[in-house]
Design a protein around this motif. Structure first.
Motif, mmCIF file in Angstrom:
data_model
loop_
_atom_site.group_PDB
_atom_site.id
_atom_site.type_symbol
_atom_site.label_atom_id
_atom_site.label_comp_id
_atom_site.label_asym_id
_atom_site.label_seq_id
_atom_site.Cartn_x
_atom_site.Cartn_y
_atom_site.Cartn_z
ATOM 1 N N TRP A 1 41.224 39.122 46.976
ATOM 2 C CA TRP A 1 40.634 38.993 45.629
ATOM 3 C C TRP A 1 39.621 37.850 45.621
ATOM 4 C CZ3 TRP A 1 42.474 41.266 40.699
ATOM 5 C CH2 TRP A 1 43.338 42.342 40.907
ATOM 6 N N ARG B 1 36.766 34.046 41.886
ATOM 7 C CA ARG B 1 35.922 32.961 41.381
ATOM 8 C C ARG B 1 34.880 32.659 42.441
ATOM 9 N NH1 ARG B 1 41.149 29.497 42.463
ATOM 10 N NH2 ARG B 1 41.832 31.635 42.485
ATOM 11 N N SER C 1 46.381 29.433 43.266
ATOM 12 C CA SER C 1 46.524 30.860 43.512
ATOM 13 C C SER C 1 45.621 31.247 44.668
ATOM 14 C CB SER C 1 46.153 31.659 42.267
ATOM 15 O OG SER C 1 44.872 31.311 41.816
ATOM 16 N N TYR D 1 35.820 40.387 41.302
ATOM 17 C CA TYR D 1 36.522 40.157 40.030
ATOM 18 C C TYR D 1 36.099 38.828 39.439
ATOM 19 C CZ TYR D 1 40.687 40.165 36.920
ATOM 20 O OH TYR D 1 41.541 40.172 35.850
ATOM 21 N N ARG E 1 35.358 37.552 31.508
ATOM 22 C CA ARG E 1 36.314 38.432 32.169
ATOM 23 C C ARG E 1 37.599 38.621 31.360
ATOM 24 N NH1 ARG E 1 38.366 36.496 37.876
ATOM 25 N NH2 ARG E 1 40.097 35.579 36.724
ATOM 26 N N PRO F 1 48.235 42.163 45.719
ATOM 27 C CA PRO F 1 49.168 41.779 46.780
ATOM 28 C C PRO F 1 50.551 41.542 46.172
ATOM 29 C CG PRO F 1 47.135 40.464 46.820
ATOM 30 C CD PRO F 1 47.162 41.177 45.511
ATOM 31 N N GLU G 1 52.252 38.268 44.163
ATOM 32 C CA GLU G 1 51.347 37.394 43.414
ATOM 33 C C GLU G 1 51.508 37.688 41.928
ATOM 34 O OE1 GLU G 1 48.055 36.961 47.000
ATOM 35 O OE2 GLU G 1 47.348 37.371 44.972
ATOM 36 N N ASP H 1 51.226 38.055 37.854
ATOM 37 C CA ASP H 1 50.214 38.588 36.919
ATOM 38 C C ASP H 1 49.827 37.563 35.865
ATOM 39 O OD1 ASP H 1 50.227 41.233 37.993
ATOM 40 O OD2 ASP H 1 52.123 41.598 36.949
ATOM 41 N N SER I 1 48.560 33.510 37.164
ATOM 42 C CA SER I 1 48.175 34.738 37.860
ATOM 43 C C SER I 1 47.575 34.409 39.223
ATOM 44 C CB SER I 1 47.201 35.555 37.032
ATOM 45 O OG SER I 1 46.035 34.824 36.771
HETATM 46 C C1 BGC Z 1 44.412 37.008 39.063
HETATM 47 C C2 BGC Z 1 43.652 36.614 40.320
HETATM 48 C C3 BGC Z 1 44.449 37.001 41.547
HETATM 49 C C4 BGC Z 1 44.802 38.468 41.479
HETATM 50 C C5 BGC Z 1 45.626 38.924 42.671
HETATM 51 C C6 BGC Z 1 44.758 38.473 39.108
HETATM 52 O O1 BGC Z 1 45.551 38.800 38.035
HETATM 53 O O2 BGC Z 1 43.643 36.714 37.934
HETATM 54 O O3 BGC Z 1 43.449 35.222 40.323
HETATM 55 O O4 BGC Z 1 43.690 36.744 42.695
HETATM 56 O O5 BGC Z 1 45.502 38.754 40.291
HETATM 57 O O6 BGC Z 1 46.886 38.376 42.679
#
Ligand code: BGC
Length: 584
Positions: A205, A208, A220, A246, A251, A517, A520, A522, A564
Motif C-alpha cells: 500500500w 502517503r 503503520s 491510495y 481521501r 494484508p 493490518e 482497518d 489503520s
Molecule cells: C490504511 C492504510 C494501510 C492499508 C493496508 C488502509 O486502511 O489507511 O494506511 O496501508 O489499510 O493495511
C-alpha cells in the motif's frame, strides 16, 4: 438507505506449477486467413487452468469465431469462460460468447478453462480458427517462380518466445508467481502458526507520499519504498507485484479511519508529488520483466455515487470531492501515467456487492468509472477492476441466492439483503464486469476479488440451508457472511482468511488476491493521535450503535485495534482460526 461505506486468498492451489507454455503459429491455405494461438497450462497434479489467446492475422472476422484443437491425452474440460466450450473425446471446440463476435485484423480474443487430467499434460499440437490452422503468419501470394536457392537459414517456427514481448498480457496473474512482501511476511511469521500463510503475495500500500521512499518511523506499514519492493521482487524472481495507489486528495470522504494527508484541493500535489514519482520508478527498464499491478484508489468513485447530498450517508467531504473533480481527475491522471508502460496493469476499485449491488448504485457507479477512464484518455488504460478490497463480503453464498424463496417470499426482502440484487462477491463481480463492458470498457477486462478476509470459517459457518420458514431467520441462519450488517467494514469480529491468492479461478475473474494484508488494522477502536492524517471512525468502536450507512446496527468491530495499517495481532490470529478454506 443503503448499507455502504466500506472497505473492506489457498492451500488448494498452493502447489500450482506452470507446465505448459506454447505458441502455435503457422499458415493457412487462403491468403486472407491466418492466426496465432498462445496457449498456457497452469497445472497441478490432477488439473490445470488453460488460457488461450487467439490473434487474427488475416482479414477481419465478424459474425462469430470458433477455435478448435485436440488434446493429446485424457484432459477433460470441466468449466470454461469467455467462450462456450464443448468437448467430444479429445476434440475441443470453443465458440465466441455473445458479446464478442468479431476479431479485427491483428486483434486478439482470450478465453480460459479448468480441466482435469492424469499422466502427462502435454500441450495440444495445433489449433485452428474458423477452420484455418494457426501457424502464426499469413502467406503472401505464392511466388510466380519457385526460388532457385534454398534459404540460408531455416525458418524458425514455431517461435519459442512471445512475438510481442512489449505488449500487456491479458491476465497478468496467469502463470506468474506473486511477490511476497518481506515486511508483511515477517509480521505474519512472528505470530504462532503464521508461517502457514506467510508465503502468500499481498499488496504493497502506497498510502502517503513518504511511502514512495519508505517510511522508517511510521506506525503503520513498513519501511521499504517502491524501489526496495521492486528490487526485492526481482530478487525473488517474482512474476508480478501489486501496489495499491491510495492517496487521493480528500481521501476516504465518507469515513475517518483512512483519511489521508492530502486536503480536498491538493490534486496538483497528488499528480506531481505522488503519481509522477511512482510512475517514474515503475518505468525504470530494470523492472521491465515484472508485471506491475496497480490497484487504483480504494472506495473513492463509489463514494461519489452513494455518499453525496440527498442520501442518508451523504457527507460534506464527498460533496466537495464530487464538485471539484478531485477524484475523477486524480484517477484519470493515475490511470494515464501508470498505464503507459507495457508491463503495468491498472485495476480500478469497484467497491463490493453490499455497497453498489442495488440497481440504483450499480449503473451510476459503472458510469463514473467510465468517466474516470475517459479522463485518462482511453479505456485501454484499464485492465480490470477489483471488488471487496479490504472488505469482508463472502465470495459465495451457496444457501442464499437472490432467487431463493422461503415460504413463497423472496430472500431479497430480508433485513440482511434489503432488496440487493446480489448476495455474494463472485456473482456481483461477474455481473459488474459485464455491465462495464456493455458501457464501453474492453471486452477482455478482468476482475479481481480481495479474498484476504472473507473466509468466514470456523464453527459458526453454516453447512446447510436453514429449515426456518421465516425469511429473516432463514437468511440469518443460512448466510456465510456472519456480520451484523453488510455495511460494517472495520476489523470484523468472526472473520477468517478467505481463498488464498489464485489466478483465473472463475469466469471473468483474473485472480483472487490478498490486497488488504491480513493482520493490518482497518482503524483504531478509540482515538489514537498520529501524524498520518488518520482519524477515529466510530465504525471501529465495538460499542458504537451505528449510523445511516449501516442500518444503525452495532459495528461488529474487534476491540483494542491500533490505527489503520498498523499490525493487529489479535485480529490476525482470529483470521487464521476462522480461515476458509481452513488452514491445515
Ligand atoms: C490504511 C492504510 C494501510 C492499508 C493496508 C488502509 O486502511 O489507511 O494506511 O496501508 O489499510 O493495511
Amino acid at each position: 438507505m443503503r448499507p455502504v461505506l466500506i472497505r473492506g486468498l489457498t492451500a488448494a492451489t498452493a502447489a500450482t506449477l506452470v507446465t505448459g507454455l506454447g505458441i502455435f503459429a503457422a499458415t493457412s491455405a487462403s491468403a486472407a486467413a491466418g492466426c496465432r494461438v498462445d496457449y498456457t497450462a497452469n497445472s497441478w497434479s490432477t488439473g490445470f487452468t488453460g488460457a488461450v489467446t487467439v490473434t487474427n492475422l488475416g482479414d477481419p472476422i465478424s459474425g462469430g469465431w470458433r477455435v478448435t484443437w485436440s488434446f493429446a491425452g485424457n484432459q477433460q474440460i470441466t468449466q470454461g469462460w469467455s467462450a462456450t466450450i464443448s468437448q467430444s473425446g479429445q476434440n475441443v471446440t470453443a465458440t465466441n460468447p455473445s458479446w464478442s463476435t468479431s476479431i479485427g485484423t491483428n486483434a486478439s480474443v482470450n478465453f480460459g478453462f479448468n480441466a482435469n487430467y492424469s499422466g502427462t499434460n502435454a500441450n495440444p499440437a495445433s489449433f485452428s480458427l474458423n477452420g484455418t490452422t494457426c501457424t502464426g503468419t499469413v502467406p503472401t501470394s505464392p511466388p510466380t517462380t519457385p526460388p532457385t536457392t534454398p534459404p540460408t537459414t531455416p525458418p524458425t517456427t514455431p517461435p519459442t518466445t512471445p512475438t510481442n514481448p512489449g505488449n500487456k498480457v491479458d491476465n497478468p496473474y496467469a502463470n506468474a508467481r506473486g511477490y511476497v512482501n518481506p515486511e508483511w511476511k515477517a509480521k505474519a511469521e512472528a505470530e504462532p502458526g503464521g508461517s502457514r500463510v506467510s508465503n502468500n503475495p499481498t499488496a504493497v500500500w502506497l498510502d502517503r507520499i513518504a511511502a514512495i521512499e519508505g517510511t522508517d518511523n511510521s506506525s503503520s506499514n513498513g519501511s521499504m519504498g517502491v524501489r526496495d519492493h521492486l528490487d526485492a521482487a526481482l530478487a525473488q524472481n517474482a512474476g508480478y507485484i501489486q501496489f495499491v495507489i491510495y492517496n487521493l486528495p480528500g481521501r476516504d470522504c465518507a469515513a475517518l479511519a483512512s483519511n489521508g494527508e492530502l486536503g480536498p484541493n491538493d490534486l496538483p500535489r497528488y499528480k506531481a508529488e505522488y503519481i509522477d514519482p511512482i510512475a517514474a520508478i515503475q518505468a525504470d527498464p530494470k523492472y521491465a520483466s515484472l508485471r506491475i499491478i496497480n490497484i487504483v484508489e480504494i472506495d473513492s468513485l463509489p463514494n461519489l455515487v452513494t455518499n453525496t447530498s440527498g442520501q442518508a450517508g451523504g457527507t460534506a467531504m464527498c460533496d466537495t470531492m464530487k464538485a471539484n473533480g478531485g477524484y475523477v481527475q486524480g484517477i484519470g491522471y493515475a490511470l494515464n501515467k501508470l498505464g503507459a508502460l507495457p508491463n503495468t496493469y491498472n485495476y480500478v476499485d469497484a467497491a463490493h456487492h453490499g455497497w453498489i449491488g442495488w440497481d440504483s448504485n450499480f449503473g451510476p457507479t459503472a458510469d463514473i468509472m467510465l468517466q474516470a477512464a475517459q479522463a485518462s484518455g482511453s479505456v485501454n488504460n484499464v485492465q480490470g477492476f477489483i471488488t471487496n478490497t479490504a472488505n469482508y463480503s463472502a465470495l459465495r453464498e451457496p444457501f442464499v441466492q437472490p432467487t431463493t424463496t422461503v415460504n413463497g417470499q423472496s430472500v431479497r426482502q430480508s433485513k440482511w439483503i434489503d432488496w440487493n440484487q446480489y448476495t455474494d462477491e463472485l456473482t456481483f463481480a461477474q455481473a459488474f464486469r459485464q455491465k462495464l463492458v456493455s458501457i464501453g470498457f474492453n471486452s477482455n477486462i478482468g476482475m479481481l476479488i480481495d479474498t484476504s478476509r472473507n473466509g468466514w470459517g470456523g464453527s459458526q459457518r453454516p453447512t446447510a440451508a436453514s429449515t426456518s420458514t421465516d425469511v429473516n431467520t432463514f437468511v440469518d441462519q443460512s448466510r456465510i457472511d456472519r456480520r451484523i450488517h453488510a455495511g460494517n467494514w472495520c476489523n470484523q469480529s468472526g472473520a477468517g482468511l478467505g481463498e488464498r491468492p489464485t489466478a483465473a479461478p472463475a469466469s471473468g475473474i483474473d485472480a483472487y488476491v490478498w490486497v488488504k494484508p491480513p493482520g493490518e488494522s482497518d482503524g483504531s477502536s478509540s482515538l489514537i493521535p498520529n501524524d498520518e492524517g488518520k482519524g477515529f471512525d466510530r465504525m471501529c468502536d465495538p460499542t458504537y450503535t451505528g449510523n445511516a450507512r449501516n442500518g444503525n446496527s452495532m459495528s461488529g468491530a474487534l476491540p483494542n485495534a491500533p490505527i489503520s495499517g498498523a499490525w493487529f495481532s489479535a485480529q490476525f490470529r482470529e483470521l487464521m482460526a476462522n480461515a476458509y478454506p481452513p488452514l491445515s
